[in-house]
Write a protein that holds these residues in place. Sequence first.
Motif, short mmCIF file in Angstrom:
data_model
loop_
_atom_site.label_atom_id
_atom_site.label_comp_id
_atom_site.label_asym_id
_atom_site.label_seq_id
_atom_site.Cartn_x
_atom_site.Cartn_y
_atom_site.Cartn_z
N PRO A 333 0.81 -1.21 0.00
CA PRO A 333 0.00 0.00 0.00
C PRO A 333 0.85 1.26 0.00
O PRO A 333 0.47 2.28 -0.55
CB PRO A 333 -0.79 -0.09 1.31
N GLU A 334 2.05 1.17 0.60
CA GLU A 334 2.88 2.37 0.71
C GLU A 334 3.25 2.92 -0.66
O GLU A 334 3.52 4.10 -0.81
CB GLU A 334 4.13 2.07 1.53
N GLN A 335 3.26 2.05 -1.69
CA GLN A 335 3.62 2.57 -3.00
C GLN A 335 2.40 3.16 -3.70
O GLN A 335 2.49 3.68 -4.79
CB GLN A 335 4.29 1.50 -3.84
N ARG A 336 1.24 3.07 -3.08
CA ARG A 336 0.06 3.67 -3.68
C ARG A 336 -0.22 4.99 -2.98
O ARG A 336 -1.20 5.13 -2.26
CB ARG A 336 -1.13 2.72 -3.57
N GLY A 337 0.67 5.93 -3.12
CA GLY A 337 0.41 7.25 -2.59
C GLY A 337 1.37 7.70 -1.52
O GLY A 337 1.63 8.88 -1.39
N GLY A 338 1.93 6.79 -0.79
CA GLY A 338 2.85 7.18 0.27
C GLY A 338 4.26 7.33 -0.28
O GLY A 338 4.46 7.69 -1.43
N THR A 339 5.24 7.05 0.56
CA THR A 339 6.61 7.11 0.06
C THR A 339 6.99 5.75 -0.52
O THR A 339 6.44 4.73 -0.14
CB THR A 339 7.60 7.46 1.19
N ALA A 340 7.90 5.81 -1.45
CA ALA A 340 8.35 4.58 -2.09
C ALA A 340 9.85 4.63 -2.23
O ALA A 340 10.43 5.71 -2.36
CB ALA A 340 7.69 4.43 -3.46
N ASN A 341 10.47 3.47 -2.17
CA ASN A 341 11.89 3.44 -2.48
C ASN A 341 12.26 2.08 -3.04
O ASN A 341 11.51 1.12 -2.91
CB ASN A 341 12.73 3.76 -1.23
N CYS A 342 13.39 2.05 -3.70
CA CYS A 342 13.86 0.77 -4.19
C CYS A 342 15.39 0.78 -4.16
O CYS A 342 16.02 1.83 -4.17
CB CYS A 342 13.35 0.48 -5.60
N GLY A 343 15.93 -0.42 -4.10
CA GLY A 343 17.37 -0.59 -4.12
C GLY A 343 17.78 -1.36 -5.36
O GLY A 343 17.10 -2.31 -5.75
N VAL A 344 18.86 -0.92 -5.98
CA VAL A 344 19.38 -1.62 -7.14
C VAL A 344 20.83 -1.98 -6.86
O VAL A 344 21.60 -1.15 -6.37
CB VAL A 344 19.29 -0.74 -8.41
N VAL A 345 21.15 -3.24 -7.13
CA VAL A 345 22.53 -3.68 -6.98
C VAL A 345 23.04 -4.06 -8.37
O VAL A 345 22.34 -4.75 -9.12
CB VAL A 345 22.64 -4.88 -6.01
N ILE A 346 24.23 -3.59 -8.69
CA ILE A 346 24.85 -3.90 -9.99
C ILE A 346 26.21 -4.50 -9.70
O ILE A 346 27.01 -3.90 -8.96
CB ILE A 346 24.99 -2.64 -10.86
N SER A 347 26.49 -5.66 -10.25
CA SER A 347 27.71 -6.36 -9.86
C SER A 347 28.27 -7.20 -11.00
O SER A 347 27.57 -7.50 -11.97
CB SER A 347 27.42 -7.25 -8.64
N GLY A 348 29.52 -7.59 -10.84
CA GLY A 348 30.15 -8.49 -11.79
C GLY A 348 30.02 -9.94 -11.37
O GLY A 348 30.54 -10.83 -12.02
N GLN A 349 29.33 -10.16 -10.25
CA GLN A 349 29.11 -11.53 -9.79
C GLN A 349 27.71 -11.64 -9.21
O GLN A 349 27.05 -10.62 -8.98
CB GLN A 349 30.15 -11.92 -8.76
N PRO A 350 27.23 -12.86 -8.98
CA PRO A 350 25.86 -13.00 -8.49
C PRO A 350 25.60 -12.12 -7.27
O PRO A 350 26.43 -12.04 -6.37
CB PRO A 350 25.76 -14.48 -8.15
N VAL A 351 24.48 -11.46 -7.28
CA VAL A 351 24.15 -10.50 -6.23
C VAL A 351 23.77 -11.24 -4.95
O VAL A 351 22.97 -12.17 -5.00
CB VAL A 351 22.99 -9.58 -6.68
N GLY A 352 24.38 -10.83 -3.85
CA GLY A 352 23.99 -11.39 -2.55
C GLY A 352 22.67 -10.77 -2.13
O GLY A 352 21.66 -10.92 -2.81
N THR A 353 22.71 -10.02 -1.06
CA THR A 353 21.46 -9.42 -0.63
C THR A 353 21.04 -8.30 -1.59
O THR A 353 21.87 -7.49 -1.99
CB THR A 353 21.56 -8.87 0.80
N PRO A 354 19.78 -8.28 -1.97
CA PRO A 354 19.29 -7.21 -2.85
C PRO A 354 18.93 -5.94 -2.08
O PRO A 354 18.61 -4.93 -2.68
CB PRO A 354 18.04 -7.83 -3.48
N MET A 355 19.02 -6.04 -0.75
CA MET A 355 18.67 -4.89 0.07
C MET A 355 19.83 -3.91 0.08
O MET A 355 20.97 -4.31 0.27
CB MET A 355 18.42 -5.32 1.52
N VAL A 356 19.52 -2.65 -0.12
CA VAL A 356 20.58 -1.64 -0.12
C VAL A 356 20.53 -0.90 1.22
O VAL A 356 19.57 -0.20 1.51
CB VAL A 356 20.40 -0.66 -1.29
N THR A 357 21.55 -1.11 2.02
CA THR A 357 21.61 -0.41 3.31
C THR A 357 22.83 0.51 3.38
O THR A 357 22.88 1.41 4.18
CB THR A 357 21.68 -1.43 4.47
N GLU A 358 23.83 0.23 2.53
CA GLU A 358 24.99 1.12 2.43
C GLU A 358 25.11 1.50 0.97
O GLU A 358 25.60 0.73 0.15
CB GLU A 358 26.27 0.39 2.87
N ALA A 359 24.65 2.70 0.66
CA ALA A 359 24.47 3.06 -0.74
C ALA A 359 25.70 3.74 -1.33
O ALA A 359 26.32 4.61 -0.69
CB ALA A 359 23.25 3.95 -0.90
#
Lengths: 473, 82, 352
Positions: A333-359
């Motif tokens: 629901p938060e993306q329907r009007g409230g705030t929204a965010n997303c994390g993108v990881v780009i790497s040369g090897q398989p991505v571990g956690t997709p969560m971005v906490t240190e940007a």
Amino acid sequence: MEKVIETRGLYKTFPRKGGSALTATHYCPGCEHGVLHKLIGEALADMELQDRTVVISPVGCAVFAYYYFDAGNVQVPHGRAAAVGTGISRTKNNAVVVAYQGDGDLASIGLNETLQAANRGEKIAVFFVNNTVYGMTGGQMAPTTLVGEKTETSPDGRDPLQTGYPLHMAELISQLQAPVYVARVSFSNMAKLKQARQAIRKALEIQRDGKGYAFVEVLMACPTNQKMNVEAATRFVAEQMEKEFPLGILRDRSADVRPLVRAESDYRKETLDRLLHLDTDRAPDAQLDRAAPTLQLKMAGFGGQGVLSMGVILARAACAAGKFTSWYPSYGPEQRGGTANCGVVISGQPVGTPMVTEADVLVAMNRPSLEKFAGEVKPGGWLLYAAEIGEFAAPAGVRTLAVPALDLAKEGGNPRAANVAMVGVLAGLDGFGLPDAAYREALAANFAGKAKIVAQNEAVFALAKRWGEAHRA
Amino acid sequence: MSEQAQPFELPYPAIDPLECKACGRCIAACPKKVIALGTKLNARGYVFAEYAGAGCIGCLNCFYVCPEPNAIAVHVKAKEAK
Amino acid sequence: MATQLVKGNTAVIVGALYAGCDSFFGYPITPASEILHEAAKLFPPAGRRMVQAESEEAAINMVYGAATTGRRAMTASSGPGISLKQEGVSYLSGAQLPAVIVDVMRAGPGLGNIGPEQGDYNQVVKGGGHGNYRTIVLAPASVQEMCDFTFKAFELASKWRMVVYVLADGVLGQMIEPLRFPETSVAPETDKSWAVDGTAATRPNVVTSIFLNFDQQEAFNHELQAKYAAVAAAEQASESYRMDDADVALVAYGISARIAQGAVDAARQEGFKVGLFRPQTLFPFPQDALNAFVARGGKQLICVEMSNGQMRDDVKLAIECRCPVHLVYRLGGNLVTRDEILAKIRATAQKA
């Protein structure tokens, strides 16, 4: 010449039943389940439908209907016959589906399934035995129990102030548009039995022809639980039940309805590849490059500012460039009007956690996001924010930039493309190892089919990229 | 079924003594009142219904009201069959 | 080979289509709804059937009906919906019908919230319905595995005539990654020996889960247990990361495993000999591979879960408590962090 009129459509002996009396039903003496079984069996045999038929045994006294019907048989959970029938009928277009249910099963625990299947017009013939009482479990009140009728759970008689009134299933179902045929019948005298026989045949003819939903409510008594002999039981049906539940054909649209034919599955790989647009939308497989840095980017803003699609465009660009990548949104629901965010990881090897906490990069499109996430940017990382936000005290060691994304978008010809402008600025500032072509491919793919928008976004991107290049230092 | 090939004149109801549960539905439905409960117990413990031996008109009422699939078959002349 | 950037929930439907799934029956629930949306979009043009059911119970019973006909059928939901489906899962298991269920877990109990959690472990892996049944449970950890394991789930369901779960979580359902598409598509054959599909060949068959006779019911249950034992022997799957010389193994599945992998790398840099053991099947639990770690002198295990140790119970059982089994967990929609795992490693392990 002699002809023998005997039971047809049912097995001659009942080995599934086990025990000693393999030729007798499990029903109590005088119970009319057997009469209904015989009428359905006779109709299936007469119409040569047994090879096409699947009979659904409910939970209740007819739980063992599969002992008897010489057809395909399935026994199902309590009240779910209409749902199971939907599954069978949808997958096997030619199947004749017969649901056989009692009042507790159909009108109480399975009322939702019953009404919804009727409302969808599923190709099912439903035979509903209404005897106003739970039989198998020992004589409890049913939704159809008459006012004043005594049962184990209405020992003083059904009191409508406490338990409401008898549920009129045939009338309820005939309120719906989809059902083809709705009737209520009884066996309380021979004329009525013959009408019942016709109604049963009609419901099955509708299945034979694939026309849709048919519902036949059959009034009966339960000699055992209602403690009646057959004379009293017959009187109860004729004098009390039929008064509460009038007999008749409530609906017959069979002459006006065309057969409903369901599609056949197409299993071909070519079909699936085409459906999934593998011809036009395909990226190279990711290439392992352990030396390449892993980049974490976070986009945040109000819902509607395009922050989620900004992230998708970046992930698409990474994918197009043969990088490993992931995109993970705040969702719900938060993306329907409230705030929204997303994390993108780009790497040369398989991505571990997709969560971005240190940007490595934060793009903030509004002040709350900026304040919430500014602390997550690594030293030396980029913090881009929409210039409209105004003054902001940047964290030390972070490369902070107020980006006139909205102005760049307007100037490029698409005022709604501030998110694309941010992508362009990122590409201009650093590029993050992704070639220009990858960004352009991502923009085209993200707005595929909208040629005008793609062209505008190309312009916004180019303009913003130049702005980014100019602000590299 | 009954061991006799054709015990009665057509038409007649062939009531299998073993399969009858003595509910009485056939008796009530018979317009000619030529079916009645007998006096003997069958192997399953029911006092089964019996045909009087004559008077059947082949109306099939007893067949259709009988809840036991194997208890009653009605033998009729072929041309009378529906 | 073709790669596309897709969402985890979409990948489920890609896997299902190529695996020859005929029917999808579902009910909307966050964070699984996109599976239903994609089925609505993609099943009908492939001649497959999609029905938005009136309830989770109806959906699982539609699956029961479609599975009865010997066709491949599936549903998908999240915790509250899986709870409702348990009746059907028990019946499917009792009738030995093949079916695939995807659970994109969210936080509970009750309505909880829509954030990711792994609190459905017990109700899915241990069987949440009545009776002595098991379901095969596959645990993907990437968008690729959301597709591949869904595909595999159909193969296993048909092979064993069992319910097979794909147990994912909100992160895996919602995230987007590159997906390499399946290279083949399956046109499944109906097994006429047991199916009931409205044809002459299957007219003698019955699909049921009831045996009134106690001994018969017991014998049938023994048959089931024998089948589950065969499944346990044949279908264990796991992945090991830097386990060869590890003293300490993190044990995690799904998204927790990907976070744990980052913790392994960080701990290695600090000098801890740590590896990651990632179950890809939860039933059967990959106990043989885990026992190999203990047998060669592995000192301790740290379970990383988004549940209160539900998986740890199975880890302890698998190794019969032959080494300490610690737990790092978060609940309520929160993910375990790399630093929390690192802290546990520092607190329990010795540097090499």
